[in-house]
Design an enzyme around this catalytic site. Structure first.
Site, mmCIF file in Angstrom:
data_model
loop_
_atom_site.group_PDB
_atom_site.id
_atom_site.type_symbol
_atom_site.label_atom_id
_atom_site.label_comp_id
_atom_site.label_asym_id
_atom_site.label_seq_id
_atom_site.Cartn_x
_atom_site.Cartn_y
_atom_site.Cartn_z
ATOM 1 N N ASP A 147 -10.514 4.386 -2.106
ATOM 2 C CA ASP A 147 -11.331 2.754 -0.928
ATOM 3 C C ASP A 147 -12.488 3.057 -0.995
ATOM 4 O O ASP A 147 -13.535 3.838 -1.177
ATOM 5 C CB ASP A 147 -11.129 2.932 0.271
ATOM 6 C CG ASP A 147 -9.182 2.552 1.209
ATOM 7 O OD1 ASP A 147 -8.922 2.999 -0.053
ATOM 8 O OD2 ASP A 147 -9.280 3.124 2.249
ATOM 9 N N ASP B 25 0.984 -1.278 0.016
ATOM 10 C CA ASP B 25 -0.095 0.302 -0.146
ATOM 11 C C ASP B 25 0.802 1.307 -0.411
ATOM 12 O O ASP B 25 0.919 1.406 0.768
ATOM 13 C CB ASP B 25 -1.133 -0.343 0.988
ATOM 14 C CG ASP B 25 -1.984 1.026 1.407
ATOM 15 O OD1 ASP B 25 -2.138 1.912 0.350
ATOM 16 O OD2 ASP B 25 -2.735 1.037 2.777
ATOM 17 N N GLY C 88 -4.902 3.441 -8.472
ATOM 18 C CA GLY C 88 -5.270 3.853 -9.626
ATOM 19 C C GLY C 88 -3.749 4.337 -10.740
ATOM 20 O O GLY C 88 -3.886 4.972 -11.363
ATOM 21 N N TRP C 89 -2.916 5.482 -9.716
ATOM 22 C CA TRP C 89 -2.185 6.082 -9.348
ATOM 23 C C TRP C 89 -1.340 6.284 -11.056
ATOM 24 O O TRP C 89 -1.002 4.337 -11.154
ATOM 25 C CB TRP C 89 -1.316 6.361 -8.439
ATOM 26 C CG TRP C 89 -1.608 7.906 -7.744
ATOM 27 C CD1 TRP C 89 -3.044 7.907 -7.365
ATOM 28 C CD2 TRP C 89 -1.404 8.699 -6.868
ATOM 29 N NE1 TRP C 89 -3.615 8.096 -6.471
ATOM 30 C CE2 TRP C 89 -2.786 9.403 -6.166
ATOM 31 C CE3 TRP C 89 -0.082 8.859 -6.687
ATOM 32 C CZ2 TRP C 89 -2.042 9.648 -4.600
ATOM 33 C CZ3 TRP C 89 0.385 10.116 -5.343
ATOM 34 C CH2 TRP C 89 -0.946 10.711 -4.830
HETATM 35 C C1 GAL Z 1 -5.421 2.324 2.775
HETATM 36 C C2 GAL Z 1 -5.652 0.949 2.020
HETATM 37 C C3 GAL Z 1 -6.495 0.462 3.220
HETATM 38 C C4 GAL Z 1 -6.059 -0.358 3.945
HETATM 39 C C5 GAL Z 1 -5.693 0.204 4.657
HETATM 40 C C6 GAL Z 1 -5.088 0.445 5.995
HETATM 41 O O1 GAL Z 1 -4.310 3.151 2.651
HETATM 42 O O2 GAL Z 1 -6.663 1.572 0.369
HETATM 43 O O3 GAL Z 1 -7.347 -0.995 1.709
HETATM 44 O O4 GAL Z 1 -5.677 -1.698 3.600
HETATM 45 O O5 GAL Z 1 -4.963 1.749 3.933
HETATM 46 O O6 GAL Z 1 -4.802 1.254 6.962
#
Ligand code: GAL
Length: 370
Positions: A192, A122, A171-172
């Site tokens: 998200d 992430d 998607g960046w």
């Molecule tokens: C976001 C991510 C989510 C989840 C979350 C956890 O950045 O897009 O899907 O993983 O962090 O903190």
């Protein structure tokens, strides 16, 4: 890896950061007892919330809710399931917990030693590094991002265990054009998801046009499923599940599997729709017709069949006409309704269906026997 879209369960959508070893074991048990494992949902993915601290030797320790990751991995594997974990290319996750920046090789080796089979990676705080180092040069910023994913790709390869690499960077930089180059089996295509029809629609219907980038081994990921989390009507959840299956999206459930209603089970365990998602051709659906809030999507299936979904995005029941020429079907078509689980006979060149508010009619077309 990922010849068909990955299927499983993740901690994130329902439990967020409130997770533990015991909870993951309970959910793994429920994957088995509910029949979901046997329907194909095999990954048990721990998302953000497991990390503790990094020590002076650079070893990343889980927090006290996860006393022994290796043992947890063994437990998951003993159930015939696969073990997924979460980290990122920045120094910290979006929730401020340590991620793999500068420790890629060490973390990859540790994940491999725990028996990890899946890594969601992430972007989060790596965005700050991109901003700082690129000074507004978008091409440079994209190159930094790509290099950061490639770094973990190489670390995973060097760690010597096959680990499915799942990119999460919203998607960046048109990730679908370079995801496979950095070893990704799937990549998030947007922000998200949340448990509301509008959010699900944005992630799902918004993916029209990306179908050509999906195929065996590399999939567009419109994010985890919200089925069973309570924020959508039954028809909205059927739309969600149908749309994900049409798009050949990963089916990663995000609900509490220990508390599933009959309705939730019927959706997540609709094997006819799962079969569309998992079709061996791996061709994601295209939107073949759109008139305002009415959309028709179609996807060719192995053996000359076709899946067709008629989506009603209005707030009232409405008639939607399926024109066989719109979906490129030659000759007569025998149709099966994949939510009603029944054959509905041979269709006329134009057939109207009544589709409920925010709902869907999903069909499988085949050539009738002569
Ligand atoms: C976001 C991510 C989510 C989840 C979350 C956890 O950045 O897009 O899907 O993983 O962090 O903190």
């Amino acid at each position: 890896m990922a010849a068909t879209p990955p299927m499983g369960w993740s901690t994130w959508n329902h439990f967020h950061h409130d997770i533990s070893d015991a909870l993951v074991r309970r959910e793994a048990d429920a994957l088995v007892s509910s029949g979901m494992r046997d329907a194909g949902y095999v990954y048990v993915n721990i998302d953000g919330g497991w990390q503790g601290y990094r020590d002076a030797q650079g070893v990343l320790h889980p927090n006290s809710n996860f006393p022994d990751m290796k043992a947890l991995g063994r437990y998951i594997h003993s159930k015939g399931l696969r073990f997924g974990i979460y980290s990122g290319p920045g120094p910290r996750s979006c929730a401020g917990q340590p991620t793999s920046y500068g420790y890629e090789a060490q973390d990859a080796r540790m994940f491999a030693s725990w028996g990890v089979d899946f890594l969601k990676y992430d972007l989060c705080s790596f965005r700050d590094i991109m901003k700082e180092q690129s000074k507004g040069d978008v091409a440079k910023s994209d190159a930094l991002m790509k290099a950061a994913y490639e770094k973990m790709h190489e670390a995973l390869e060097a760690a010597g265990r096959p680990i499915l690499f799942s990119l999460c960077q919203y998607g960046w930089g048109e990730v679908w054009t370079w995801g496979p180059e950095v070893g990704a089996s799937m990549w998030r295509t947007g922000e998200d998801i949340s448990d509301r029809y509008d959010s699900m629609s944005l992630n799902g219907f918004g993916q029209a046009g990306l179908e050509k980038f999906a195929g065996p081994g590399h999939w567009n990921d419109p994010d985890f499923l919200e089925v069973g989390n309570g924020g959508m009507t039954e028809d909205e959840q059927k739309t969600h599940f149908s749309l994900w299956a049409m798009m050949a999206a990963p089916l990663i459930a995000g609900n509490d599997l220990t508390q599933m209603s009959e309705q939730t089970r019927r959706i997540l365990l609709n094997r006819e729709i799962i079969a569309v998602d998992q079709d061996a051709l791996g061709r994601a659906a295209s939107r073949v017709f759109k008139a305002g809030p009415i959309e028709v999507w179609a996807r060719p299936l192995e053996g000359g069949a076709m899946a067709v979904a008629l989506f009603n995005r209005t707030t009232g029941a409405t008639r939607i006409t399926l024109r066989l020429k719109d979906v490129g079907w030659q000759g007569p078509a025998a149709a099966r309704d994949l939510w009603e689980h029944k054959g509905i006979g041979v269709l006329s060149p134009e057939t109207a269906f009544t589709v409920p508010a925010h709902g869907v009619t999903m069909l499988r077309l085949t050539h009738p026997e002569r």
